[in-house]
Design a protein around this motif. Structure first.
Motif, PDB file in Angstrom:
ATOM      1  N   ILE A 136       0.852  -1.317  -0.106  1.00  0.00           N
ATOM      2  CA  ILE A 136       0.065   0.005  -0.074  1.00  0.00           C
ATOM      3  C   ILE A 136       0.897   1.294   0.121  1.00  0.00           C
ATOM      4  N   ASP A 137       2.046   1.200   0.815  1.00  0.00           N
ATOM      5  CA  ASP A 137       2.753   2.451   0.932  1.00  0.00           C
ATOM      6  C   ASP A 137       3.508   2.757  -0.418  1.00  0.00           C
ATOM      7  N   ASP A 138       3.411   1.602  -1.256  1.00  0.00           N
ATOM      8  CA  ASP A 138       4.390   1.993  -2.753  1.00  0.00           C
ATOM      9  C   ASP A 138       3.486   3.078  -3.469  1.00  0.00           C
ATOM     10  N   LEU A 139       2.364   3.122  -3.095  1.00  0.00           N
ATOM     11  CA  LEU A 139       1.359   4.266  -3.830  1.00  0.00           C
ATOM     12  C   LEU A 139       1.899   5.832  -3.403  1.00  0.00           C
ATOM     13  N   GLN A 140       2.460   6.032  -2.243  1.00  0.00           N
ATOM     14  CA  GLN A 140       2.828   7.425  -1.863  1.00  0.00           C
ATOM     15  C   GLN A 140       3.881   7.889  -2.788  1.00  0.00           C
ATOM     16  N   PRO A 141       4.913   7.310  -3.427  1.00  0.00           N
ATOM     17  CA  PRO A 141       5.785   8.047  -4.205  1.00  0.00           C
ATOM     18  C   PRO A 141       5.379   8.583  -5.363  1.00  0.00           C
ATOM     19  N   ILE A 142       4.381   7.497  -5.762  1.00  0.00           N
ATOM     20  CA  ILE A 142       3.513   8.060  -7.170  1.00  0.00           C
ATOM     21  C   ILE A 142       2.438   9.448  -6.990  1.00  0.00           C
ATOM     22  N   PHE A 143       1.922   9.196  -5.793  1.00  0.00           N
ATOM     23  CA  PHE A 143       1.017  10.335  -5.379  1.00  0.00           C
ATOM     24  C   PHE A 143       2.025  11.668  -5.272  1.00  0.00           C
ATOM     25  N   GLU A 159       3.403  15.855   2.316  1.00  0.00           N
ATOM     26  CA  GLU A 159       2.424  15.949   3.255  1.00  0.00           C
ATOM     27  C   GLU A 159       0.828  15.428   2.647  1.00  0.00           C
ATOM     28  N   LEU A 160       0.767  15.854   1.408  1.00  0.00           N
ATOM     29  CA  LEU A 160      -0.566  15.634   0.969  1.00  0.00           C
ATOM     30  C   LEU A 160      -0.655  14.227   0.432  1.00  0.00           C
ATOM     31  N   ALA A 161       0.624  13.649  -0.231  1.00  0.00           N
ATOM     32  CA  ALA A 161       0.827  12.240  -0.635  1.00  0.00           C
ATOM     33  C   ALA A 161       0.375  11.593   0.629  1.00  0.00           C
ATOM     34  N   ALA A 162       0.849  11.477   1.658  1.00  0.00           N
ATOM     35  CA  ALA A 162       0.700  10.553   2.832  1.00  0.00           C
ATOM     36  C   ALA A 162      -0.777  10.591   3.358  1.00  0.00           C
ATOM     37  N   MET A 163      -1.374  11.888   3.277  1.00  0.00           N
ATOM     38  CA  MET A 163      -2.984  11.980   3.455  1.00  0.00           C
ATOM     39  C   MET A 163      -3.575  11.347   2.518  1.00  0.00           C
ATOM     40  N   LEU A 164      -3.242  11.020   1.137  1.00  0.00           N
ATOM     41  CA  LEU A 164      -3.999  10.486   0.207  1.00  0.00           C
ATOM     42  C   LEU A 164      -3.542   8.905   0.498  1.00  0.00           C
ATOM     43  N   VAL A 165      -2.659   8.520   1.020  1.00  0.00           N
ATOM     44  CA  VAL A 165      -2.476   6.882   1.219  1.00  0.00           C
ATOM     45  C   VAL A 165      -3.494   6.666   2.375  1.00  0.00           C
ATOM     46  N   LEU A 166      -3.688   7.486   3.280  1.00  0.00           N
ATOM     47  CA  LEU A 166      -4.561   7.221   4.379  1.00  0.00           C
ATOM     48  C   LEU A 166      -6.120   7.344   3.678  1.00  0.00           C
ATOM     49  N   ALA A 189     -14.571  14.155  -4.524  1.00  0.00           N
ATOM     50  CA  ALA A 189     -14.587  15.365  -4.980  1.00  0.00           C
ATOM     51  C   ALA A 189     -14.244  16.474  -3.960  1.00  0.00           C
ATOM     52  N   THR A 190     -14.874  16.232  -2.720  1.00  0.00           N
ATOM     53  CA  THR A 190     -14.480  17.181  -1.802  1.00  0.00           C
ATOM     54  C   THR A 190     -12.941  17.186  -1.269  1.00  0.00           C
ATOM     55  N   THR A 191     -12.480  15.723  -1.025  1.00  0.00           N
ATOM     56  CA  THR A 191     -11.200  15.936  -0.903  1.00  0.00           C
ATOM     57  C   THR A 191     -10.114  16.312  -1.860  1.00  0.00           C
ATOM     58  N   PHE A 192     -10.262  16.289  -3.111  1.00  0.00           N
ATOM     59  CA  PHE A 192      -9.706  16.683  -4.252  1.00  0.00           C
ATOM     60  C   PHE A 192      -9.744  18.324  -4.246  1.00  0.00           C
ATOM     61  N   ARG A 193     -10.800  18.695  -3.875  1.00  0.00           N
ATOM     62  CA  ARG A 193     -10.839  20.383  -3.752  1.00  0.00           C
ATOM     63  C   ARG A 193      -9.804  20.737  -2.898  1.00  0.00           C
ATOM     64  N   PHE A 194      -9.739  20.115  -1.633  1.00  0.00           N
ATOM     65  CA  PHE A 194      -8.808  20.459  -0.667  1.00  0.00           C
ATOM     66  C   PHE A 194      -7.449  20.482  -1.080  1.00  0.00           C
ATOM     67  N   VAL A 195      -7.136  19.285  -1.778  1.00  0.00           N
ATOM     68  CA  VAL A 195      -5.972  19.158  -2.487  1.00  0.00           C
ATOM     69  C   VAL A 195      -5.685  20.100  -3.398  1.00  0.00           C
ATOM     70  N   ARG A 196      -6.256  20.371  -4.189  1.00  0.00           N
ATOM     71  CA  ARG A 196      -6.061  21.583  -5.354  1.00  0.00           C
ATOM     72  C   ARG A 196      -5.726  22.915  -4.655  1.00  0.00           C
ATOM     73  N   GLY A 197      -6.704  23.117  -3.322  1.00  0.00           N
ATOM     74  CA  GLY A 197      -6.538  24.479  -2.952  1.00  0.00           C
ATOM     75  C   GLY A 197      -5.110  24.564  -1.908  1.00  0.00           C
ATOM     76  N   ASN A 198      -4.399  23.373  -1.825  1.00  0.00           N
ATOM     77  CA  ASN A 198      -3.386  23.343  -0.716  1.00  0.00           C
ATOM     78  C   ASN A 198      -2.067  23.057  -1.464  1.00  0.00           C
ATOM     79  N   ILE A 199      -2.183  23.372  -2.957  1.00  0.00           N
ATOM     80  CA  ILE A 199      -0.889  23.204  -3.632  1.00  0.00           C
ATOM     81  C   ILE A 199      -0.331  24.456  -3.616  1.00  0.00           C
ATOM     82  N   GLU A 200       1.090  24.462  -3.210  1.00  0.00           N
ATOM     83  CA  GLU A 200       1.745  25.736  -3.161  1.00  0.00           C
ATOM     84  C   GLU A 200       3.086  25.649  -4.118  1.00  0.00           C
TER      85      GLU A 200
END
Length: 200
Positions: A136-143, A159-166, A189-200
């Motif tokens: 499962i953790d192998d997903l994180q580097p791709i995220f 930080e966001l990739a770790a959140m997406l694994v969970l 959709a709600t989760t990815f609105r958060f992701v898009r809004g937190n990309i710096e």
């Protein structure tokens, strides 16, 4: 001329197809509920061929776990190659509730074989649970790579990739609850609105 009686006999069945059938059975029923008799029937092979080719149920299960992981990673990598990075990530999650169910398959309710294994085997067989957890953790580097491609700083992407694994684990468990598809898609959709809004 004396024949070499120790020469290995050729397989009398298609190994890859047999493994595919075993994977589907393990995915649907879990490790403990899948008996050897179930496997022999699903795979269409004799007991002797099973032991000669796969050694035992546990070894076959580990092979199926690794194959499931490889296919999951391949699906994610293909999406990342074909779509904008955040769209690719969102699509990866949505497919659990659209493409499988839309095709009339019950697999949309089976969750993820890796997550299922962690839940089933933790405290029962910690080695199998740990194997599934590592896959499962192998997903994180791709995220993380997708998030960096979308413009996130390395620290924020990690930080966001770790959140997406969970989040991935929660989505896969949710799929087994048979909640309305719209409810699951709205959460994604709600989760990815958060992701898009937190990309710096």
């Amino acid at each position: 001329m004396v024949q070499n009686v120790n020469m290995a006999r050729p397989l009398e069945f298609d190994r890859s197809k047999a493994v595919d059938r075993a994977l589907v059975l393990f995915w649907r029923k879990g490790y403990q509920a899948t008996s050897l008799a179930d496997l022999l029937t699903a795979m269409g092979i004799a007991r002797s061929s099973f032991y000669t080719t796969f050694t035992d149920k546990r070894s076959l299960f580990i092979e199926c776990l690794e194959l499931f992981s490889k296919r999951t990673l391949g699906m994610l990598q293909s999406a990342c190659a074909e779509m904008p990075p955040i769209d690719a990530l969102q699509s990866f999650f949505e497919r659990s509730f659209t493409s499988l169910r839309g095709a009339g398959s019950a697999r949309g309710h089976w969750g993820c074989m890796l997550v299922n294994t962690v839940l089933e085997m933790a405290g029962v067989d910690d080695d199998l649970a740990s194997r599934a957890s590592r896959l499962i953790d192998d997903l994180q580097p791709i995220f993380q790579a997708c998030l960096e491609d979308a413009g996130a700083t390395p620290a924020r992407a990690e930080e966001l990739a770790a959140m997406l694994v969970l989040f991935n684990e929660g989505v896969r468990v949710s799929s087994r609850r048979r909640l309305p598809e719209a409810q699951n898609l709205q959460t994604i959709a709600t989760t990815f609105r958060f992701v898009r809004g937190n990309i710096e």
